[in-house]
Design a protein around this motif. Sequence first.
Motif, PDB file in Angstrom:
ATOM      1  N   HIS A   9       0.866  -1.181   0.000  1.00 55.59           N
ATOM      2  CA  HIS A   9       0.000   0.000   0.000  1.00 55.59           C
ATOM      3  C   HIS A   9       0.899   1.226   0.000  1.00 55.59           C
ATOM      4  O   HIS A   9       1.982   1.209   0.599  1.00 55.59           O
ATOM      5  N   ALA A  10       0.448   2.294  -0.623  1.00 53.74           N
ATOM      6  CA  ALA A  10       1.113   3.595  -0.545  1.00 53.74           C
ATOM      7  C   ALA A  10       0.042   4.661  -0.726  1.00 53.74           C
ATOM      8  O   ALA A  10      -0.952   4.450  -1.434  1.00 53.74           O
ATOM      9  N   ALA A  11       0.218   5.789  -0.047  1.00 51.14           N
ATOM     10  CA  ALA A  11      -0.686   6.945  -0.176  1.00 51.14           C
ATOM     11  C   ALA A  11      -2.147   6.579   0.082  1.00 51.14           C
ATOM     12  O   ALA A  11      -3.055   7.081  -0.580  1.00 51.14           O
ATOM     13  N   VAL A  12      -2.373   5.690   1.057  1.00 47.54           N
ATOM     14  CA  VAL A  12      -3.728   5.306   1.425  1.00 47.54           C
ATOM     15  C   VAL A  12      -3.771   5.053   2.931  1.00 47.54           C
ATOM     16  O   VAL A  12      -2.783   4.646   3.528  1.00 47.54           O
ATOM     17  N   ASP A  13      -4.917   5.356   3.533  1.00 44.07           N
ATOM     18  CA  ASP A  13      -5.183   4.977   4.918  1.00 44.07           C
ATOM     19  C   ASP A  13      -6.239   3.882   4.862  1.00 44.07           C
ATOM     20  O   ASP A  13      -7.237   4.028   4.142  1.00 44.07           O
ATOM     21  N   GLY A  26       4.658   4.172   1.794  1.00 46.90           N
ATOM     22  CA  GLY A  26       4.594   2.791   1.344  1.00 46.90           C
ATOM     23  C   GLY A  26       5.017   1.767   2.367  1.00 46.90           C
ATOM     24  O   GLY A  26       5.877   2.020   3.204  1.00 46.90           O
ATOM     25  N   LEU A  27       4.381   0.583   2.294  1.00 47.31           N
ATOM     26  CA  LEU A  27       4.699  -0.553   3.147  1.00 47.31           C
ATOM     27  C   LEU A  27       4.136  -1.811   2.517  1.00 47.31           C
ATOM     28  O   LEU A  27       3.305  -1.741   1.622  1.00 47.31           O
ATOM     29  N   GLU A  28       4.614  -2.956   2.995  1.00 47.46           N
ATOM     30  CA  GLU A  28       4.046  -4.247   2.635  1.00 47.46           C
ATOM     31  C   GLU A  28       3.563  -4.907   3.917  1.00 47.46           C
ATOM     32  O   GLU A  28       4.224  -4.801   4.951  1.00 47.46           O
ATOM     33  N   HIS A  29       2.430  -5.593   3.844  1.00 46.23           N
ATOM     34  CA  HIS A  29       1.893  -6.242   5.043  1.00 46.23           C
ATOM     35  C   HIS A  29       0.942  -7.364   4.643  1.00 46.23           C
ATOM     36  O   HIS A  29       0.684  -7.585   3.465  1.00 46.23           O
ATOM     37  N   ASP A  30       0.431  -8.060   5.640  1.00 42.76           N
ATOM     38  CA  ASP A  30      -0.597  -9.075   5.434  1.00 42.76           C
ATOM     39  C   ASP A  30      -1.521  -9.059   6.644  1.00 42.76           C
ATOM     40  O   ASP A  30      -1.153  -8.570   7.710  1.00 42.76           O
ATOM     41  N   GLU A  31      -2.709  -9.554   6.448  1.00 41.98           N
ATOM     42  CA  GLU A  31      -3.675  -9.760   7.521  1.00 41.98           C
ATOM     43  C   GLU A  31      -4.179 -11.184   7.376  1.00 41.98           C
ATOM     44  O   GLU A  31      -4.523 -11.602   6.276  1.00 41.98           O
ATOM     45  N   VAL A  55     -14.672  -8.621   8.343  1.00 43.36           N
ATOM     46  CA  VAL A  55     -14.000  -7.336   8.491  1.00 43.36           C
ATOM     47  C   VAL A  55     -14.579  -6.316   7.519  1.00 43.36           C
ATOM     48  O   VAL A  55     -14.785  -6.615   6.341  1.00 43.36           O
ATOM     49  N   LEU A  56     -14.823  -5.113   8.021  1.00 42.31           N
ATOM     50  CA  LEU A  56     -15.197  -3.997   7.158  1.00 42.31           C
ATOM     51  C   LEU A  56     -13.909  -3.228   6.872  1.00 42.31           C
ATOM     52  O   LEU A  56     -13.257  -2.737   7.800  1.00 42.31           O
ATOM     53  N   GLN A  57     -13.509  -3.161   5.603  1.00 43.02           N
ATOM     54  CA  GLN A  57     -12.282  -2.473   5.206  1.00 43.02           C
ATOM     55  C   GLN A  57     -12.663  -1.179   4.493  1.00 43.02           C
ATOM     56  O   GLN A  57     -13.368  -1.205   3.486  1.00 43.02           O
ATOM     57  N   THR A  58     -12.188  -0.051   5.009  1.00 44.41           N
ATOM     58  CA  THR A  58     -12.438   1.251   4.398  1.00 44.41           C
ATOM     59  C   THR A  58     -11.115   1.831   3.950  1.00 44.41           C
ATOM     60  O   THR A  58     -10.175   1.939   4.738  1.00 44.41           O
ATOM     61  N   TYR A  59     -11.033   2.192   2.684  1.00 47.93           N
ATOM     62  CA  TYR A  59      -9.825   2.773   2.105  1.00 47.93           C
ATOM     63  C   TYR A  59     -10.063   4.266   1.882  1.00 47.93           C
ATOM     64  O   TYR A  59     -11.039   4.651   1.231  1.00 47.93           O
ATOM     65  N   LEU A  60      -9.166   5.079   2.427  1.00 48.18           N
ATOM     66  CA  LEU A  60      -9.242   6.531   2.295  1.00 48.18           C
ATOM     67  C   LEU A  60      -7.972   7.037   1.615  1.00 48.18           C
ATOM     68  O   LEU A  60      -6.879   6.509   1.870  1.00 48.18           O
ATOM     69  N   ARG A  61      -8.113   8.073   0.780  1.00 43.96           N
ATOM     70  CA  ARG A  61      -6.908   8.729   0.267  1.00 43.96           C
ATOM     71  C   ARG A  61      -6.088   9.186   1.456  1.00 43.96           C
ATOM     72  O   ARG A  61      -6.637   9.699   2.430  1.00 43.96           O
ATOM     73  N   SER A  62      -4.795   9.002   1.387  1.00 42.18           N
ATOM     74  CA  SER A  62      -3.928   9.353   2.502  1.00 42.18           C
ATOM     75  C   SER A  62      -4.017  10.839   2.830  1.00 42.18           C
ATOM     76  O   SER A  62      -4.022  11.680   1.939  1.00 42.18           O
ATOM     77  N   ALA A  63      -4.081  11.142   4.122  1.00 44.80           N
ATOM     78  CA  ALA A  63      -4.043  12.536   4.566  1.00 44.80           C
ATOM     79  C   ALA A  63      -2.611  13.067   4.462  1.00 44.80           C
ATOM     80  O   ALA A  63      -2.401  14.258   4.308  1.00 44.80           O
ATOM     81  N   GLU A  64      -1.620  12.159   4.545  1.00 39.10           N
ATOM     82  CA  GLU A  64      -0.197  12.525   4.453  1.00 39.10           C
ATOM     83  C   GLU A  64       0.530  11.474   3.618  1.00 39.10           C
ATOM     84  O   GLU A  64       1.189  10.590   4.160  1.00 39.10           O
ATOM     85  N   PRO A  65       0.436  11.571   2.268  1.00 38.24           N
ATOM     86  CA  PRO A  65       0.986  10.518   1.416  1.00 38.24           C
ATOM     87  C   PRO A  65       2.497  10.301   1.548  1.00 38.24           C
ATOM     88  O   PRO A  65       2.979   9.208   1.299  1.00 38.24           O
ATOM     89  N   GLY A  66       3.261  11.296   1.937  1.00 40.80           N
ATOM     90  CA  GLY A  66       4.705  11.137   2.046  1.00 40.80           C
ATOM     91  C   GLY A  66       5.193  10.798   3.437  1.00 40.80           C
ATOM     92  O   GLY A  66       6.399  10.708   3.676  1.00 40.80           O
ATOM     93  N   ALA A  67       4.286  10.560   4.361  1.00 40.60           N
ATOM     94  CA  ALA A  67       4.656  10.325   5.761  1.00 40.60           C
ATOM     95  C   ALA A  67       5.200   8.915   5.980  1.00 40.60           C
ATOM     96  O   ALA A  67       5.015   8.012   5.158  1.00 40.60           O
ATOM     97  N   GLN A  68       5.839   8.741   7.121  1.00 46.95           N
ATOM     98  CA  GLN A  68       6.309   7.429   7.562  1.00 46.95           C
ATOM     99  C   GLN A  68       5.085   6.535   7.807  1.00 46.95           C
ATOM    100  O   GLN A  68       4.099   6.984   8.395  1.00 46.95           O
TER     101      GLN A  68
END
Length: 178
Positions: A39-43, A76-81, A90-103
């Motif tokens: 994922h990148a630039a997403v909450d 950006g990061l890689e992960h699994d659930e 699970v209810l998954q909600t994807y939002l545009r990142s509030a801070e796309p360049g953040a850690q």
Amino acid sequence: MTGLDSRVLLDPADGSLGPLLRLADDRLDGGAGYGRHAHAAVDVVAVVLAGSLRHAWGREAVLGPGDVAVLRAGRGLEHDEVAGADGAHVLQTYLRSAEPGAQPAHDALLRPRGWVDLGRADARLWVGSSDDADDVPPGLRVVLRDGEVTATPGEGPVADAATVLVWQLDAARPAWAE
């Protein structure tokens, strides 16, 4: 992916729901996962409705019913659930990142009630139930009743026993949608 049933409830590609990109009702069989992915630039805000879910990134967290995970992918990061032995709903909600360049960051909130602090001004999440009667705020209501999930705008009390999530979104059209 074997063992995953995902039903997209909302996918407003036109920016009509402001920061909301996608809302999905995911059901995973016991031991099933999404597979390692980036994922990148997403909450991503995940609310466990039933069962359990282990989030594998950073400090691993195992979430149960009513728990909320907030993943800020930032740059950006890689992960699994992965679902526990009992599976996961699970209810998954994807939002545009509030801070796309953040850690990247991940928070696990155990059974919050009322407003959940997402650290952003354009999206708010309220978690409760139909028992909260007059306290259920207006907004995009996600209602879990008898295992079925619906998402519709609404206000006022919610009839019958249900878990209720309310999204209040700044629906101003983003600059890219103009």
